[in-house]
Design a protein around this motif. Structure first.
Motif, mmCIF file in Angstrom:
data_model
loop_
_atom_site.group_PDB
_atom_site.id
_atom_site.type_symbol
_atom_site.label_atom_id
_atom_site.label_comp_id
_atom_site.label_asym_id
_atom_site.label_seq_id
_atom_site.Cartn_x
_atom_site.Cartn_y
_atom_site.Cartn_z
ATOM 1 N N UNK A 301 0.835 -1.199 0.000
ATOM 2 C CA UNK A 301 0.000 0.000 0.000
ATOM 3 C C UNK A 301 0.871 1.250 0.000
ATOM 4 N N UNK A 302 0.835 2.002 -1.086
ATOM 5 C CA UNK A 302 1.570 3.266 -1.151
ATOM 6 C C UNK A 302 0.900 4.271 -0.222
ATOM 7 N N UNK A 303 1.676 4.816 0.719
ATOM 8 C CA UNK A 303 1.123 5.769 1.681
ATOM 9 C C UNK A 303 1.587 7.195 1.431
ATOM 10 N N UNK A 304 2.728 7.379 0.759
ATOM 11 C CA UNK A 304 3.174 8.714 0.360
ATOM 12 C C UNK A 304 3.918 8.602 -0.958
ATOM 13 N N UNK A 305 3.877 9.685 -1.740
ATOM 14 C CA UNK A 305 4.616 9.732 -2.990
ATOM 15 C C UNK A 305 4.927 11.182 -3.315
#
Length: 409
Positions: A301-305
């Motif tokens: 799960x990508x939480x920041x980018x």
């Protein structure tokens, strides 16, 4: 504040300066010699509450704080790169805060986590299912343009050559942006022309009608205002070619967004697969997404980018890994991840700064700036950013307490 080496009998310890906060090294041992620097006793703080450390290695009491807006419930904020525009979401209302403290409401009824990106002076906002754009003049408009559905075709009189024709539609908004085309409809013309009825319409938009030529190329046949019910196409079309076929508006379910190399990227987590789809817009056409091919996958799960202003890579962090994405593909650069929240920002060096489970990191290239000196519980959610104050630049992070500090003494 606790200074290492201070005796337990409350005798005073005189310090000419401190080397910063460090809770990982033994404060009773000397600093290792390095690059010609002789060993000496660390002048470090193992705890530092409510103080700032200056570039002269002096300690000053940090500034206090007061409520920003009495009675407010601010859930997100964003400042443009030029620092001339400041936005907050307060009680579900997108508000611009002027330098004089004036509050200008821009949009309402927003709910859910919010993420921001900026490209070509336009601020992109993803909050819940809402996807908005904010112009420098304060005007707010929908980020995406819906794909038209509907329409009927009928035989009519005219000068079209006999053959099979197809018709499709797009919407053109008030700014001149054109959305993706809906599914085309075929009709066999024996002689004459085509009457189009039940033309799809969109509030505040024109409807563009495209028809194929002999070469099966869709070309513009007409542009009609909202609520136009029907039109007849009686002559061969010679208008411009359709270039937005197979494109869609930004997916409503994507949350985290970032600008990188002339595109907007957005992350949508799939819980069943435990993977994140990272969508990317067309270059320059930030409202157009190809949901068939315009994406790549990230495990977890990508939480920041985010990406720096001159970065050659897009940083994507899940809860357990940090990745960099560029033209060579996706590369893992850290075996730990980030905390959920809004804590990516760009520093004066034009690089990206963000909070992880092992402290403050920077990209690209990827660097951990604090792991060797300090280890603190990373929190369960985090908000942070680069702050310019009193001539100093610092990264400030606010944590909801939780998590375990990594490798702390």
């Amino acid at each position: 504040m606790r200074v290492p080496g201070q005796s337990s009998d409350n005798s005073k310890a005189t310090l000419k300066g401190v080397d910063g906060l460090n809770n990982k090294l033994d404060p009773m041992r000397g600093r290792p010699s390095s690059q010609g620097v002789a060993p000496r006793t660390w002048q470090l703080l193992t705890e530092a509450d409510n103080i700032n450390i200056t570039d002269a290695n002096l300690m000053v009491r940090r500034d206090g704080y007061e409520p920003f807006v009495p009675g407010s419930n601010i859930t997100s904020s964003f400042t443009t790169f030029s620092h001339d525009r400041f936005y907050v979401i307060d009680n579900g209302t997108l508000t611009q805060v002027t330098q004089d403290g004036e509050l200008i409401p821009l949009a309402s009824n927003l709910s859910g986590p919010a993420r921001w990106a900026e490209l070509n002076d336009v601020v992109f906002l993803s909050v819940g299912d809402d996807k908005l754009c904010i112009n420098p003049d304060g005007s707010v408009f929908d980020w995406g343009i819906p794909t038209p559905f509907g329409g009927r075709l009928h035989q009519a009189g005219g000068d079209l050559e006999p053959g099979m024709y197809q018709v499709c539609f797009t919407f053109i908004d008030e700014t001149g942006r054109e959305g993706g085309a809906g599914q085309s409809m075929p009709i066999q013309v024996i002689s004459g022309g085509i009457t189009v009825t039940d033309i799809p319409t969109q509030q505040g938009a024109y409807t563009a009608i495209y028809m194929t030529t002999k070469g099966a190329v869709f070309r513009l046949a007409a542009v009609v205002p909202q609520n136009t019910q029907s039109i007849s196409l009686t002559t061969p079309v010679v208008g411009r070619e359709l270039v937005t076929q197979f494109f869609d508006p930004p997916p409503a379910a994507m949350l985290d967004i970032a600008a990188f190399e002339g595109r907007i990227y957005g992350a949508e987590y799939n819980q069943d697969a435990d993977a994140t789809v990272v969508w990317f817009s067309e270059p320059i056409g930030y409202h157009l997404f190809n949901l068939n091919s315009g994406f790549f996958m990230v495990p977890g799960r990508v939480v920041v980018m985010g990406a720096g202003l001159e970065s050659d890579s897009l940083m994507l962090s899940t809860e357990t890994r940090v990745f960099l994405y560029n033209r060579d593909g996706l590369t893992q650069v850290a075996e730990y991840g980030s905390i959920y929240g809004q804590h990516v920002d760009i520093g004066g060096d034009k690089k990206l700064y963000f909070w992880t489970k092992r402290g403050l990191c920077r990209a690209s290239p990827f660097e951990n700036l604090t792991e060797s000196d300090v280890s603190v519980p990373p929190g369960v959610t985090a908000s942070g950013g680069v702050i310019h104050q009193h001539g100093y630049t610092k990264f400030v992070v606010a944590l909801k307490s939780g998590g375990a500090a990594y490798n702390k003494r």
